[in-house]
Design a protein around this motif. Structure first.
Motif, short mmCIF file in Angstrom:
data_model
loop_
_atom_site.label_atom_id
_atom_site.label_comp_id
_atom_site.label_asym_id
_atom_site.label_seq_id
_atom_site.Cartn_x
_atom_site.Cartn_y
_atom_site.Cartn_z
N HIS B 29 0.85 -1.19 0.00
CA HIS B 29 0.00 0.00 0.00
C HIS B 29 0.88 1.24 0.00
CE1 HIS B 29 -4.07 -1.72 1.60
NE2 HIS B 29 -3.67 -2.27 0.48
N THR B 30 0.68 2.09 -0.99
CA THR B 30 1.52 3.28 -1.10
C THR B 30 0.98 4.45 -0.29
OG1 THR B 30 0.35 3.94 -3.10
CG2 THR B 30 2.35 2.64 -3.39
N ALA B 31 -0.30 4.43 -0.02
CA ALA B 31 -0.91 5.53 0.71
C ALA B 31 -1.08 5.18 2.17
CB ALA B 31 -2.28 5.86 0.10
N LEU B 32 -0.76 6.13 3.04
CA LEU B 32 -0.86 5.92 4.49
C LEU B 32 -1.48 7.16 5.12
CD1 LEU B 32 1.71 4.30 6.85
CD2 LEU B 32 0.75 6.53 7.44
N TYR B 33 -2.35 6.94 6.08
CA TYR B 33 -3.10 8.03 6.70
C TYR B 33 -3.03 7.91 8.22
CZ TYR B 33 -5.18 7.38 2.09
OH TYR B 33 -5.37 7.19 0.74
N TRP B 34 -3.05 9.04 8.88
CA TRP B 34 -3.23 9.10 10.32
C TRP B 34 -4.53 9.84 10.63
CZ3 TRP B 34 -0.48 6.64 14.03
CH2 TRP B 34 0.80 6.18 13.71
N TYR B 35 -5.28 9.25 11.53
CA TYR B 35 -6.51 9.87 12.03
C TYR B 35 -6.44 9.89 13.55
CZ TYR B 35 -9.00 9.70 7.54
OH TYR B 35 -9.40 9.91 6.24
N ARG B 36 -7.23 10.80 14.14
CA ARG B 36 -7.32 10.86 15.60
C ARG B 36 -8.78 10.73 15.98
NH1 ARG B 36 -5.06 15.95 19.05
NH2 ARG B 36 -6.67 17.10 17.89
N GLN B 37 -9.04 9.87 16.96
CA GLN B 37 -10.42 9.66 17.39
C GLN B 37 -10.53 9.95 18.89
OE1 GLN B 37 -12.00 5.68 16.81
NE2 GLN B 37 -14.09 6.44 16.79
N SER B 38 -11.23 11.03 19.19
CA SER B 38 -11.49 11.36 20.59
C SER B 38 -12.69 10.57 21.07
CB SER B 38 -11.73 12.86 20.73
OG SER B 38 -10.60 13.58 20.31
N LEU B 39 -12.83 10.46 22.38
CA LEU B 39 -13.89 9.64 22.96
C LEU B 39 -15.27 10.09 22.48
CD1 LEU B 39 -14.16 7.30 24.96
CD2 LEU B 39 -14.55 9.02 26.76
N GLY B 40 -16.04 9.16 21.96
CA GLY B 40 -17.40 9.45 21.54
C GLY B 40 -17.51 10.17 20.21
N GLN B 41 -16.40 10.29 19.50
CA GLN B 41 -16.40 11.01 18.23
C GLN B 41 -15.97 10.08 17.09
OE1 GLN B 41 -17.28 14.36 18.11
NE2 GLN B 41 -17.73 14.10 20.29
N GLY B 42 -16.23 10.54 15.88
CA GLY B 42 -15.68 9.85 14.72
C GLY B 42 -14.24 10.24 14.51
N PRO B 43 -13.48 9.44 13.77
CA PRO B 43 -12.09 9.79 13.49
C PRO B 43 -11.97 11.11 12.72
CG PRO B 43 -12.54 7.50 12.93
CD PRO B 43 -13.85 8.15 13.19
N GLU B 44 -10.89 11.82 13.01
CA GLU B 44 -10.59 13.08 12.31
C GLU B 44 -9.26 12.94 11.59
OE1 GLU B 44 -12.45 16.71 14.77
OE2 GLU B 44 -10.87 15.62 15.82
N PHE B 45 -9.24 13.37 10.35
CA PHE B 45 -8.04 13.28 9.51
C PHE B 45 -6.92 14.13 10.06
CE2 PHE B 45 -5.58 12.98 5.68
CZ PHE B 45 -5.06 14.24 5.45
N LEU B 46 -5.72 13.57 10.05
CA LEU B 46 -4.53 14.32 10.46
C LEU B 46 -3.61 14.57 9.27
CD1 LEU B 46 -3.56 12.58 13.84
CD2 LEU B 46 -4.78 14.74 13.52
N ILE B 47 -3.16 13.48 8.63
CA ILE B 47 -2.14 13.61 7.59
C ILE B 47 -2.20 12.42 6.66
CG2 ILE B 47 -0.38 12.47 9.04
CD1 ILE B 47 1.69 14.42 7.81
N TYR B 48 -1.79 12.65 5.41
CA TYR B 48 -1.80 11.62 4.38
C TYR B 48 -0.44 11.59 3.70
CZ TYR B 48 -2.56 10.34 -0.60
OH TYR B 48 -2.45 9.83 -1.87
#
Lengths: 118, 115
Positions: B29-48
Motif C-alpha cells: 500500500h503506497t498511501a498511508l493516513y493518520w486519524y485521531r479519534q477522541s472519545l465518543g467522536q468519529g475519526p478526524e483526519f490528520l495527515i496523508y
C-alpha cells in the motif's frame, strides 16, 4: 455546517430483523464517495460498503445495502438479518473529490451504536 | 499478519513529554493516513502520505505534531510537549490507490493518555 450527520446516537434491533442507520451529508462537490465503517469494541475500523456519487444503483455487499438518495443527500445503511456480532459502532464517512490527494481524506460522522438483542 | 499494525496499543505519558506512535501499513500500500479519534467522536483526519512525502498535512492540529515515512512504508507520528487534550486513539490506515474504491484499511489504533 456538519458535513456528515448521524442523528441516531444508539439503535436497538432484534436478532434476525433488519435495521436502518441514518446518514445525511453536505457537499457542493459533484464528485464524492460515501463509506460505511463498523467499529467493534476492539477499536479497528472495518470497511463495509461504498457508494460513489455517480453510481446509478445502490451499493450492496452481502447483508449490507446502502439506500442512496442523492437529491436528499442521504446514504442510509441497511443491515438485513441482524446478528449478535453486528453489535458495534457504525460510522458514515464521505470523501470529497474524485481522487488524487483527497483519496483517503474522509470526513466521519459521530457514529451510531447498534445493539442487537437475542 | 497481513493487516495494518500499530504500536504501542496503549501509551500513558505525562504532560510535557514526547511521544512516538508507529504504524506498519499493509505491504504494497503506497498511501498511508493518520486519524485521531477522541472519545465518543468519529475519526478526524490528520495527515496523508503518498510514498515518502506528506501529500496533505492539513489536519495536524499544531506544530507539536509531526509525522514521517522515510522509506515509504512504516510511519511514525511524533507528538512533542504533550498536553492532556492530546489524549485520544490515534488510528493509522493504508490504501491501495491502484484501483477499487480506495477504501481505507485501519489498524486497531494507539490509545494515548496524557496525565
Amino acid at each position: 455546517a456538519q458535513k456528515i450527520t448521524q442523528t441516531q446516537p444508539g439503535m436497538f434491533v432484534q436478532e434476525k430483523e433488519a435495521v436502518t442507520l441514518d446518514c445525511t451529508y453536505d457537499t457542493s462537490d459533484p464528485s464524492y464517495g460515501l463509506f460505511w465503517y463498523k467499529q467493534p469494541s476492539s477499536g479497528e475500523m472495518i470497511f463495509l460498503i461504498y457508494q460513489g456519487s455517480y453510481d446509478q444503483q445502490n451499493a450492496t455487499e452481502g447483508r449490507y445495502s446502502l439506500n442512496f438518495q442523492k437529491a436528499r443527500k442521504s446514504a442510509n445503511l441497511v443491515i438485513s438479518a441482524s446478528q449478535l456480532g453486528d453489535s458495534a459502532m457504525y460510522f458514515c464517512a464521505m470523501r470529497e473529490g474524485g481522487g488524487g490527494t483527497s483519496y483517503g481524506k474522509l470526513t466521519f460522522g459521530q457514529g451510531t451504536i447498534l445493539t442487537v438483542h437475542p | 499478519g497481513a493487516g495494518v499494525s500499530q504500536t504501542p496499543s496503549n501509551k500513558v505519558t505525562e504532560k510535557g513529554k514526547y511521544v512516538e506512535l508507529r504504524c506498519d501499513p499493509i505491504s504494497g500500500h503506497t498511501a498511508l493516513y493518520w486519524y485521531r479519534q477522541s472519545l465518543g467522536q468519529g475519526p478526524e483526519f490528520l495527515i496523508y502520505f503518498q510514498g515518502t512525502g506528506a501529500a496533505d498535512d492539513s489536519g495536524l492540529p499544531n506544530d507539536r505534531f509531526f509525522a514521517v515515512r522515510p522509506e515509504g512504508s512504516v510511519s511514525t507520528l511524533k507528538i512533542q510537549r504533550t498536553e492532556r487534550g492530546d489524549s485520544a486513539v490515534y488510528l493509522c490506515a493504508s490504501s491501495d490507490l491502484a484501483g477499487g474504491t480506495g477504501e481505507l484499511f485501519f489498524g486497531e489504533g494507539s490509545r494515548l493518555t496524557v496525565l
